[in-house]
Design an enzyme around this catalytic site. Structure first.
Site, PDB file in Angstrom:
ATOM      1  N   ILE A  97      16.975 -25.088 -40.848  1.00  0.00           N
ATOM      2  CA  ILE A  97      16.573 -26.306 -41.567  1.00  0.00           C
ATOM      3  C   ILE A  97      17.073 -27.567 -40.855  1.00  0.00           C
ATOM      4  CG2 ILE A  97      16.895 -27.586 -43.739  1.00  0.00           C
ATOM      5  CD1 ILE A  97      16.511 -24.969 -45.198  1.00  0.00           C
ATOM      6  N   THR A  98      18.275 -27.500 -40.285  1.00  0.00           N
ATOM      7  CA  THR A  98      18.771 -28.724 -39.606  1.00  0.00           C
ATOM      8  C   THR A  98      17.941 -29.028 -38.353  1.00  0.00           C
ATOM      9  OG1 THR A  98      20.482 -27.345 -38.642  1.00  0.00           O
ATOM     10  CG2 THR A  98      21.177 -28.791 -40.409  1.00  0.00           C
ATOM     11  N   HIS A 154      20.995 -16.670 -50.369  1.00  0.00           N
ATOM     12  CA  HIS A 154      21.400 -17.777 -49.488  1.00  0.00           C
ATOM     13  C   HIS A 154      20.939 -19.101 -50.093  1.00  0.00           C
ATOM     14  CE1 HIS A 154      21.608 -15.401 -45.413  1.00  0.00           C
ATOM     15  NE2 HIS A 154      22.555 -15.058 -46.261  1.00  0.00           N
ATOM     16  N   ASP A 167      17.218 -10.796 -43.073  1.00  0.00           N
ATOM     17  CA  ASP A 167      17.094 -11.170 -44.503  1.00  0.00           C
ATOM     18  C   ASP A 167      16.451 -10.029 -45.287  1.00  0.00           C
ATOM     19  OD1 ASP A 167      18.143 -13.702 -44.245  1.00  0.00           O
ATOM     20  OD2 ASP A 167      16.257 -14.779 -44.467  1.00  0.00           O
TER      21      ASP A 167
HETATM   22  P1  NAP Z   1      12.181 -15.048 -34.539  1.00  0.00           P
HETATM   23  O1  NAP Z   1      13.566 -15.531 -34.649  1.00  0.00           O
HETATM   24  O2  NAP Z   1      11.288 -15.708 -33.548  1.00  0.00           O
HETATM   25  O3  NAP Z   1      12.234 -13.471 -34.227  1.00  0.00           O
HETATM   26  C1  NAP Z   1      11.073 -12.750 -33.969  1.00  0.00           C
HETATM   27  C2  NAP Z   1      11.433 -11.353 -33.494  1.00  0.00           C
HETATM   28  O4  NAP Z   1      10.204 -10.654 -33.324  1.00  0.00           O
HETATM   29  C3  NAP Z   1      12.139 -11.316 -32.141  1.00  0.00           C
HETATM   30  O5  NAP Z   1      13.085 -10.267 -32.141  1.00  0.00           O
HETATM   31  C4  NAP Z   1      10.992 -11.007 -31.176  1.00  0.00           C
HETATM   32  O6  NAP Z   1      11.380 -10.312 -30.022  1.00  0.00           O
HETATM   33  C5  NAP Z   1      10.153 -10.083 -32.018  1.00  0.00           C
HETATM   34  N1  NAP Z   1       8.773 -10.002 -31.572  1.00  0.00           N
HETATM   35  C6  NAP Z   1       7.887 -11.011 -31.393  1.00  0.00           C
HETATM   36  N2  NAP Z   1       6.686 -10.531 -31.021  1.00  0.00           N
HETATM   37  C7  NAP Z   1       6.826  -9.194 -30.949  1.00  0.00           C
HETATM   38  C8  NAP Z   1       5.948  -8.137 -30.633  1.00  0.00           C
HETATM   39  N3  NAP Z   1       4.675  -8.359 -30.302  1.00  0.00           N
HETATM   40  N4  NAP Z   1       6.414  -6.867 -30.669  1.00  0.00           N
HETATM   41  C9  NAP Z   1       7.698  -6.637 -31.010  1.00  0.00           C
HETATM   42  N5  NAP Z   1       8.590  -7.578 -31.324  1.00  0.00           N
HETATM   43  C10 NAP Z   1       8.152  -8.851 -31.296  1.00  0.00           C
HETATM   44  O7  NAP Z   1      11.388 -15.170 -35.903  1.00  0.00           O
HETATM   45  P2  NAP Z   1      11.834 -14.995 -37.425  1.00  0.00           P
HETATM   46  O8  NAP Z   1      12.824 -13.931 -37.616  1.00  0.00           O
HETATM   47  O9  NAP Z   1      10.523 -14.923 -38.143  1.00  0.00           O
HETATM   48  O10 NAP Z   1      12.522 -16.380 -37.776  1.00  0.00           O
HETATM   49  C11 NAP Z   1      11.844 -17.640 -37.655  1.00  0.00           C
HETATM   50  C12 NAP Z   1      12.878 -18.764 -37.595  1.00  0.00           C
HETATM   51  O11 NAP Z   1      13.471 -18.949 -38.884  1.00  0.00           O
HETATM   52  C13 NAP Z   1      14.005 -18.455 -36.632  1.00  0.00           C
HETATM   53  O12 NAP Z   1      14.361 -19.610 -35.921  1.00  0.00           O
HETATM   54  C14 NAP Z   1      15.123 -18.036 -37.551  1.00  0.00           C
HETATM   55  O13 NAP Z   1      16.408 -18.248 -37.017  1.00  0.00           O
HETATM   56  C15 NAP Z   1      14.865 -18.910 -38.770  1.00  0.00           C
HETATM   57  N6  NAP Z   1      15.467 -18.277 -39.950  1.00  0.00           N
HETATM   58  C16 NAP Z   1      16.761 -18.548 -40.204  1.00  0.00           C
HETATM   59  C17 NAP Z   1      17.378 -17.942 -41.265  1.00  0.00           C
HETATM   60  C18 NAP Z   1      18.819 -18.224 -41.529  1.00  0.00           C
HETATM   61  O14 NAP Z   1      19.342 -19.193 -41.007  1.00  0.00           O
HETATM   62  N7  NAP Z   1      19.464 -17.405 -42.331  1.00  0.00           N
HETATM   63  C19 NAP Z   1      16.694 -17.056 -42.082  1.00  0.00           C
HETATM   64  C20 NAP Z   1      15.363 -16.780 -41.796  1.00  0.00           C
HETATM   65  C21 NAP Z   1      14.772 -17.405 -40.714  1.00  0.00           C
HETATM   66  P3  NAP Z   1      11.353 -11.024 -28.574  1.00  0.00           P
HETATM   67  O15 NAP Z   1      12.578 -11.875 -28.562  1.00  0.00           O
HETATM   68  O16 NAP Z   1      11.367  -9.903 -27.630  1.00  0.00           O
HETATM   69  O17 NAP Z   1      10.078 -11.851 -28.531  1.00  0.00           O
END
Ligand code: NAP
Length: 490
Positions: free
Chosen positions: A406-407, A88, A190
């Site tokens: 990022i935005t 990406h 990812d």
């Molecule tokens: P995230 O979007 O906050 O997802 C975290 C996941 O972990 C959720 O499914 C959450 O479930 C789960 N979770 C949290 N605590 C938990 C627990 N104690 N036990 C089990 N499951 C748990 O975090 P992320 O994937 O690290 O991404 C971070 C940010 O970066 C996001 O906004 C993401 O969109 C962005 N990002 C974007 C891209 C892209 O645009 N391609 C790529 C990478 C990252 P619950 O909902 O139930 O809490």
């Protein structure tokens, strides 16, 4: 030690005595000791998207401002280089490079704020300090077995394949058949995608050669992506799901039972989520058709497992490594955003050789002088102004928590910059010249720290690009800080 005017300000009890608003401050006697600084020296801590967008906005909207960007790594760009999946590629690096090349901006790499130099020292040298250092840590699962070999954070795994120096020794063991990813966000997708993408597709990306070597030998055939709640609550987005569905050589495993009744419920949800749900539903209930031939040839699979909360990492019989994960079966309670997963009392054991926890990133406190909300993992702030510390600001994930693309960070960083510029205009920042980097350089030099510049990065960049050329890659990342310093003649 805090600058004199700061102490005076604290003595007055700021911000309990609210400063007059920017619009009426010019007539106020309250700030007669402060006047709008003509050539403000500002420093930003962190050179990821938040740091660069903050700097970009400051330089654009204050034509006399000088911005120094401090970075603990030898190289700039933070998560754009070390967090975004190699398939990406992000073009924001070109914009950030333009900002860094401005003669009113300087990159100061190889400086760890909080260790090599303190935040109060920066405050003494600059008119304002913006903390934009992101979320360097991962949230822990807090379950037994989390420390076993075979368990690692998705953050470390991402750092490993992206050449983050601190993760270069990770060498994950991919000799197992099944991997489990805990969490259903975009990071989880990812990681699943990188684990399952045919290596010939990754060979043309900037993934490190070391990671590619391990992935080429991978025996992983099935990746489970586990969520504690249901399909309606997944945190990933449609683009990432679509990529998984179309991943060559793989097939999805979705249980139609997880989607019962969803068709009716998605009518009420906002459009982006509705479209995401429709795609999930369609994939889960698809009859054999056009995609059947492709799926029949699939040698690898990925599945979404819903209503399962991690309870314990199960050890192998000799107790030496992870051999599975015990999941608590859950049901949902509450509505909308407040929907929570509640254990039913049943459990399910899922055998696997690799457990990747992808339950979110976490910011760390940077310096004892900076307030930190350890529950929320952010610096307490009002629109980017750090609470109770005039002249200190924050932007990005350390300001609002580790969510958003990022935005989102761009908008958020522009807002922090606006607040800073408003305060500057209102005379709320110290008047008189500030030494900026000259003072900090002297401190760093007395401590044996040698910062690197943006032109140093451009040398490393050229070296990486040239190393990648032979293999048809955009670059081969340098991952060893000693080698980088040697190449720079440091
Ligand atoms: P995230 O979007 O906050 O997802 C975290 C996941 O972990 C959720 O499914 C959450 O479930 C789960 N979770 C949290 N605590 C938990 C627990 N104690 N036990 C089990 N499951 C748990 O975090 P992320 O994937 O690290 O991404 C971070 C940010 O970066 C996001 O906004 C993401 O969109 C962005 N990002 C974007 C891209 C892209 O645009 N391609 C790529 C990478 C990252 P619950 O909902 O139930 O809490």
């Amino acid at each position: 030690m805090a600058p004199r005017c700061w102490r005076w300000w604290h003595w007055l009890g700021w911000p309990r005595i609210r400063p007059p608003s920017a619009s009426n401050s010019t007539n106020s006697g309250f700030y007669r000791h402060f006047s709008a600084q003509k050539n403000p020296q500002i420093c930003v801590v962190g050179s990821g998207p938040a740091g660069f967008y903050t700097a970009q906005h400051l330089l654009k909207h204050h034509t006399q401002a000088h911005v120094d960007i401090y970075e603990k790594q030898l190289v700039p760009f933070g998560l754009v280089r070390f967090g975004v999946a190699p398939d990406h590629p992000e073009n924001v690096i070109n914009t950030f490079t333009q900002t860094a090349r401005s003669d009113r901006c300087a990159f100061r790499g190889n400086v760890m704020v909080g260790k090599d130099v303190t935040v109060p020292e920066l405050q003494g040298a600059y008119h304002a300090v913006v903390l934009s250092y992101g979320a360097e840590d991962h949230r822990r699962l807090e379950i037994p077995g989390e420390e076993l070999p075979g368990v690692c954070s998705a953050r470390a795994f991402v750092g490993w394949y992206n050449g983050l120096p601190e993760n270069r020794e990770l060498a994950p063991d991919l000799s197992c058949d099944t991997a489990v990813i805990l969490g259903q966000g975009n990071v989880a997708l990812d990681v699943a995608r990188i684990l399952l993408t045919p290596h010939e597709h990754l060979e043309k990306t900037d993934i490190t050669e070391a990671a590619l070597g391990v992935l080429r030998q991978s025996q992983v055939k099935t990746v489970w992506i586990v969520g504690r709640r249901g399909p309606l609550q997944v945190a990933f987005t449609i683009k990432e799901l679509r990529e998984m569905i179309h991943l060559p050589g793989t097939r999805p495993i979705l249980d139609p039972a997880d989607f019962l009744g969803l068709q009716d419920r998605i009518k009420e949800v906002p459009r982006p989520r509705k479209r995401l749900m429709e795609l999930l539903l369609q994939t889960a209930t698809e009859k054999p058709g056009a995609g059947a031939a492709r799926q029949a040839l699939a040698t690898r699979a990925w599945g979404l497992r819903f209503f399962r909360s991690p309870q314990q990492v199960l050890p192998s019989p000799d107790g030496r490594r992870a051999a599975g994960i015990r999941l608590a079966v859950t049901r949902l309670e509450g509505v909308g955003e407040a929907t929570q997963a509640v254990p039913t009392g049943d459990t399910e054991d899922l055998p696997c050789g690799l457990v990747l926890s992808s339950v979110g990133y976490k910011s760390r406190p940077i310096d004892p002088s900076v307030p930190f909300d350890s529950k929320l993992g952010i610096i307490p702030n009002v629109e980017g102004r750090v609470v109770d510390v005039p002249g200190l600001y924050c932007s990005g994930w350390v300001k609002r928590g580790p969510t958003g693309v990022i935005t989102t960070t761009m908008t958020d960083s522009f807002l922090t910059s606006q607040m800073l510029l408003q305060d500057l205009k209102a005379g709320l920042l110290p008047s008189g010249p500030r030494p900026g980097f000259t003072a900090i350089q002297a401190l760093l030099s007395s401590r044996g720290v040698r910062p690197v510049s943006f032109s140093d990065w451009e040398k490393l960049d050229a070296e990486e690009v040239s190393r990648g050329q032979g293999a048809g890659k955009p670059r081969e990342k340098l991952v060893d800080p000693h080698e980088m310093l040697r190449l720079l003649g440091h």
